[in-house]
Write a protein that holds these residues in place. Structure first.
Motif, PDB file in Angstrom:
ATOM      1  N   GLU A   7       0.808  -1.224   0.000  1.00 14.72           N
ATOM      2  CA  GLU A   7       0.000   0.000   0.000  1.00 14.72           C
ATOM      3  C   GLU A   7       0.841   1.273   0.000  1.00 14.72           C
ATOM      4  N   ASP A   8       2.020   1.220   0.612  1.00 11.47           N
ATOM      5  CA  ASP A   8       2.863   2.416   0.688  1.00 11.47           C
ATOM      6  C   ASP A   8       3.870   2.494  -0.466  1.00 11.47           C
ATOM      7  N   ALA A   9       3.679   1.675  -1.481  1.00  9.63           N
ATOM      8  CA  ALA A   9       4.606   1.639  -2.621  1.00  9.63           C
ATOM      9  C   ALA A   9       4.677   2.992  -3.306  1.00  9.63           C
ATOM     10  N   LYS A  10       5.871   3.479  -3.480  1.00 11.36           N
ATOM     11  CA  LYS A  10       6.105   4.693  -4.248  1.00 11.36           C
ATOM     12  C   LYS A  10       6.521   4.254  -5.646  1.00 11.36           C
ATOM     13  N   PHE A  11       5.994   4.915  -6.632  1.00 11.80           N
ATOM     14  CA  PHE A  11       6.466   4.630  -7.988  1.00 11.80           C
ATOM     15  C   PHE A  11       6.397   5.905  -8.802  1.00 11.80           C
ATOM     16  N   ARG A  12       7.127   5.872  -9.892  1.00  9.67           N
ATOM     17  CA  ARG A  12       7.246   7.022 -10.772  1.00  9.67           C
ATOM     18  C   ARG A  12       6.961   6.557 -12.191  1.00  9.67           C
ATOM     19  N   VAL A  13       6.339   7.414 -12.949  1.00 13.91           N
ATOM     20  CA  VAL A  13       6.079   7.116 -14.352  1.00 13.91           C
ATOM     21  C   VAL A  13       6.716   8.241 -15.164  1.00 13.91           C
ATOM     22  N   THR A  14       7.654   7.879 -16.016  1.00 13.76           N
ATOM     23  CA  THR A  14       8.299   8.876 -16.866  1.00 13.76           C
ATOM     24  C   THR A  14       7.696   8.795 -18.266  1.00 13.76           C
ATOM     25  N   VAL A  15       7.845   9.874 -18.992  1.00 15.85           N
ATOM     26  CA  VAL A  15       7.276   9.913 -20.337  1.00 15.85           C
ATOM     27  C   VAL A  15       8.200  10.724 -21.234  1.00 15.85           C
ATOM     28  N   SER A  16       8.300  10.295 -22.468  1.00 19.64           N
ATOM     29  CA  SER A  16       9.053  11.026 -23.481  1.00 19.64           C
ATOM     30  C   SER A  16       8.305  10.877 -24.802  1.00 19.64           C
ATOM     31  N   ALA A  17       8.737  11.639 -25.773  1.00 20.34           N
ATOM     32  CA  ALA A  17       8.063  11.592 -27.074  1.00 20.34           C
ATOM     33  C   ALA A  17       9.079  11.670 -28.194  1.00 20.34           C
ATOM     34  N   ASP A  18       8.730  11.073 -29.309  1.00 20.26           N
ATOM     35  CA  ASP A  18       9.500  11.211 -30.542  1.00 20.26           C
ATOM     36  C   ASP A  18       8.862  12.331 -31.349  1.00 20.26           C
ATOM     37  N   ARG A  19       9.714  13.217 -31.854  1.00 17.19           N
ATOM     38  CA  ARG A  19       9.225  14.339 -32.653  1.00 17.19           C
ATOM     39  C   ARG A  19      10.283  14.671 -33.695  1.00 17.19           C
ATOM     40  N   ARG A  20       9.878  14.710 -34.937  1.00 14.95           N
ATOM     41  CA  ARG A  20      10.798  15.094 -36.015  1.00 14.95           C
ATOM     42  C   ARG A  20      11.162  16.561 -35.871  1.00 14.95           C
ATOM     43  N   GLU A  21      12.370  16.902 -36.233  1.00 14.57           N
ATOM     44  CA  GLU A  21      12.850  18.280 -36.175  1.00 14.57           C
ATOM     45  C   GLU A  21      11.894  19.199 -36.923  1.00 14.57           C
ATOM     46  N   GLY A  22      11.407  20.227 -36.243  1.00 18.52           N
ATOM     47  CA  GLY A  22      10.528  21.212 -36.856  1.00 18.52           C
ATOM     48  C   GLY A  22       9.084  20.774 -37.023  1.00 18.52           C
ATOM     49  N   ALA A  23       8.753  19.553 -36.628  1.00 22.01           N
ATOM     50  CA  ALA A  23       7.382  19.055 -36.806  1.00 22.01           C
ATOM     51  C   ALA A  23       6.454  19.643 -35.754  1.00 22.01           C
ATOM     52  N   SER A  24       5.208  19.824 -36.126  1.00 25.48           N
ATOM     53  CA  SER A  24       4.190  20.318 -35.204  1.00 25.48           C
ATOM     54  C   SER A  24       3.298  19.183 -34.724  1.00 25.48           C
ATOM     55  N   GLU A  25       3.887  18.021 -34.589  1.00 28.22           N
ATOM     56  CA  GLU A  25       3.156  16.854 -34.082  1.00 28.22           C
ATOM     57  C   GLU A  25       4.144  15.880 -33.477  1.00 28.22           C
ATOM     58  N   LEU A  26       3.649  15.035 -32.610  1.00 22.98           N
ATOM     59  CA  LEU A  26       4.476  13.990 -32.010  1.00 22.98           C
ATOM     60  C   LEU A  26       4.305  12.720 -32.821  1.00 22.98           C
ATOM     61  N   ASP A  27       5.373  11.952 -32.954  1.00 22.52           N
ATOM     62  CA  ASP A  27       5.301  10.698 -33.691  1.00 22.52           C
ATOM     63  C   ASP A  27       5.029   9.505 -32.783  1.00 22.52           C
ATOM     64  N   ALA A  28       5.411   9.601 -31.515  1.00 19.04           N
ATOM     65  CA  ALA A  28       5.174   8.520 -30.560  1.00 19.04           C
ATOM     66  C   ALA A  28       5.337   9.062 -29.153  1.00 19.04           C
ATOM     67  N   VAL A  29       4.643   8.449 -28.220  1.00 17.17           N
ATOM     68  CA  VAL A  29       4.768   8.777 -26.802  1.00 17.17           C
ATOM     69  C   VAL A  29       5.191   7.489 -26.090  1.00 17.17           C
ATOM     70  N   HIS A  30       6.195   7.603 -25.223  1.00 17.94           N
ATOM     71  CA  HIS A  30       6.745   6.438 -24.516  1.00 17.94           C
ATOM     72  C   HIS A  30       6.570   6.633 -23.014  1.00 17.94           C
ATOM     73  N   VAL A  31       5.817   5.741 -22.387  1.00 17.12           N
ATOM     74  CA  VAL A  31       5.537   5.779 -20.954  1.00 17.12           C
ATOM     75  C   VAL A  31       6.299   4.638 -20.296  1.00 17.12           C
ATOM     76  N   ALA A  32       7.035   4.949 -19.217  1.00 13.62           N
ATOM     77  CA  ALA A  32       7.833   3.916 -18.528  1.00 13.62           C
ATOM     78  C   ALA A  32       7.599   4.005 -17.019  1.00 13.62           C
ATOM     79  N   PHE A  33       7.294   2.860 -16.413  1.00 13.93           N
ATOM     80  CA  PHE A  33       7.110   2.778 -14.967  1.00 13.93           C
ATOM     81  C   PHE A  33       8.446   2.531 -14.290  1.00 13.93           C
ATOM     82  N   ASP A  34       8.651   3.186 -13.170  1.00 16.98           N
ATOM     83  CA  ASP A  34       9.812   2.965 -12.307  1.00 16.98           C
ATOM     84  C   ASP A  34       9.256   2.585 -10.939  1.00 16.98           C
TER      85      ASP A  34
END
Length: 134
Positions: free
Chosen positions: A62-89
């Protein structure tokens, strides 16, 4: 009121909900604010965390601490994201290998089935805008 975004200065905005929560928005790099693309990523990570919380705490504690990080792929100069990556720690060292595998599978299935943000991003939906004409 629902949800709203209000201009608060040059390139400065405040997003609000009717429960009193606020988040500062601005252009990428704006001090003390999230860019809209960062909020999209935070929404994906947050949805995954909320969806998986009970599965994790039930098995890790019940007292478990966890973190979720996120990053994204985006082409240089693009106005959109190509992918989102979610990772649990999360520290799963107290679990046997089979328990870790079972938990990872349960988290994956729950997110695929219940996480509104990830499901919506994967599906792709129409987004409409309206602007006063008179």
């Amino acid at each position: 009121m629902g949800l709203e975004v209000q201009r608060d200065g040059q390139h400065a905005f405040v997003g609000r909900n009717d429960r009193g929560a606020e988040v500062r928005l601005g252009r990428a790099g704006a001090e003390g604010a999230f860019s809209p693309a960062e909020l999209l990523q935070i929404a994906a990570a947050g949805c995954s965390a909320v969806t998986a919380e009970q599965l994790i705490t039930r098995r890790v504690g019940e007292d478990a601490k966890f973190r979720v990080t996120v990053s994204a792929d985006r082409r240089e100069g693009a106005s959109e994201l190509d992918a989102v990556h979610v990772a649990f720690d999360v520290d799963v060292s107290t679990l046997a290998a089979e328990e870790r595998e079972a938990l990872a599978g349960a988290v994956d299935r729950a997110i695929e089935r219940l996480c509104t943000v990830s499901r919506t991003l994967k599906k792709g939906i129409p987004v409409t805008e309206s602007f006063p004409r008179a």
